[in-house]
Write an enzyme that holds these catalytic residues in place. Structure first.
Site, short mmCIF file in Angstrom:
data_model
loop_
_atom_site.label_atom_id
_atom_site.label_comp_id
_atom_site.label_asym_id
_atom_site.label_seq_id
_atom_site.Cartn_x
_atom_site.Cartn_y
_atom_site.Cartn_z
N SER A 1 49.56 12.62 78.92
CA SER A 1 50.78 13.23 78.37
C SER A 1 50.50 13.64 76.94
O SER A 1 50.01 12.83 76.15
CB SER A 1 51.93 12.22 78.36
OG SER A 1 52.23 11.83 79.68
N LYS B 1 63.25 8.26 81.95
CA LYS B 1 62.28 7.58 81.10
C LYS B 1 63.03 7.01 79.90
O LYS B 1 63.65 7.76 79.15
CB LYS B 1 61.21 8.58 80.65
CG LYS B 1 60.10 7.99 79.80
CD LYS B 1 59.03 9.07 79.55
CE LYS B 1 58.15 8.81 78.36
NZ LYS B 1 57.13 7.81 78.57
N ARG C 1 54.57 4.99 89.69
CA ARG C 1 54.96 4.64 88.32
C ARG C 1 55.97 3.51 88.38
O ARG C 1 57.17 3.73 88.41
CB ARG C 1 55.54 5.87 87.62
CG ARG C 1 55.94 5.64 86.17
CD ARG C 1 56.45 6.95 85.55
NE ARG C 1 56.87 6.80 84.17
CZ ARG C 1 58.08 6.36 83.80
NH1 ARG C 1 59.00 6.04 84.71
NH2 ARG C 1 58.38 6.27 82.53
#
Ligand code: 3NM
Length: 217
Positions: free
Chosen positions: A113, A142, A42
């Site tokens: 998600s 995040k 990521r």
């Protein structure tokens, strides 16, 4: 396939270069030694790599995963996932639709998600293999994370008959991983508790111990 996926999701480590206090390759190798079962690349947010550098890091991390028999999943970037022939992709709600992603990735693992029953219904219909649900606890990793919702939505999904594999994410540590497991998830997803640890290996081992402990009763 689904049972195998549930096993793979148990200790799901996610990371990009900007999440690490040490060299990302070293962090991943240590995390693997500590018992992670799946890895997601990521590369996102402030200070993240792009273009050629991003691809090179993906290739290097994928090689480490391959040598250890750990599946390699790419976050958001389906083009990159296809280019390096990753084992799967994970998408959020602001990325492309699950249906479009499924069409592009074929039989690769597709994680989505979800935050509401409506999103869950759509993702399941469009062929998601598993759901990521979070943030369970407060997270600063995040940048655009929603407020923490605890395990209530995980319980709601199970109560509504969703038997699809689920991982909890957001603020998960060795200390609270057992509680997350008890809510009905198949595994936990973790960034900073491992990536930012002085010893990623020990951090992963601590998580694994508590996850397996809960699983065994
Ligand atoms: N997704 P940490 S929370 C990547 O809520 C990600 O969907 C989230 O990082 C979501 O383990 C999150 O360091 C960050 O809290 C998780």
């Amino acid at each position: 396939m689904e049972d195998k996926l549930r096993e793979m999701l148990k200790l799901y480590f996610i990371m990009g270069s900007n999440n690490c206090r040490k060299d990302p390759e070293t962090v991943l190798k240590e995390a693997i030694k500590g018992g992670i079962t799946l890895f997601q690349f990521r590369e996102k947010g402030q200070g993240s790599l792009g273009g050629c550098e991003k691809k090179q890091l993906a290739v290097n991390l994928q090689r480490i995963c391959k040598e250890a028999g750990i599946p390699f999943i790419v976050n958001d970037d389906i083009e990159l996932a296809l280019e390096v022939d990753a084992d799967g992709v994970h998408i959020g709600q602001s990325d492309m639709s699950a249906g479009e992603a499924r069409c592009l990735v074929g039989s690769k693992i597709l994680g989505v998600s979800v935050h509401t029953l409506k999103e869950a219904e759509q993702a399941r219909e469009m062929g998601a293999d598993y759901f990521g649900v979070g943030p369970v606890f407060h997270t600063t990793t995040k940048e655009d994370a929603l407020p923490a919702s605890g395990v209530s939505f995980i319980r709601e999904l199970r109560k509504n008959g969703y038997s699809i594999p689920i991982v909890g994410i957001g603020g998960i540590t060795a200390e609270n991983a057992g509680d997350v497991m008890s809510s009905g998830v198949d595994g936990v997803s973790v960034i900073s508790f491992i990536s930012n640890a002085e010893s990623p290996k020990k951090a992963a081992m601590g998580l694994k111990e508590n996850i397996m402990h809960k699983q065994n009763g």
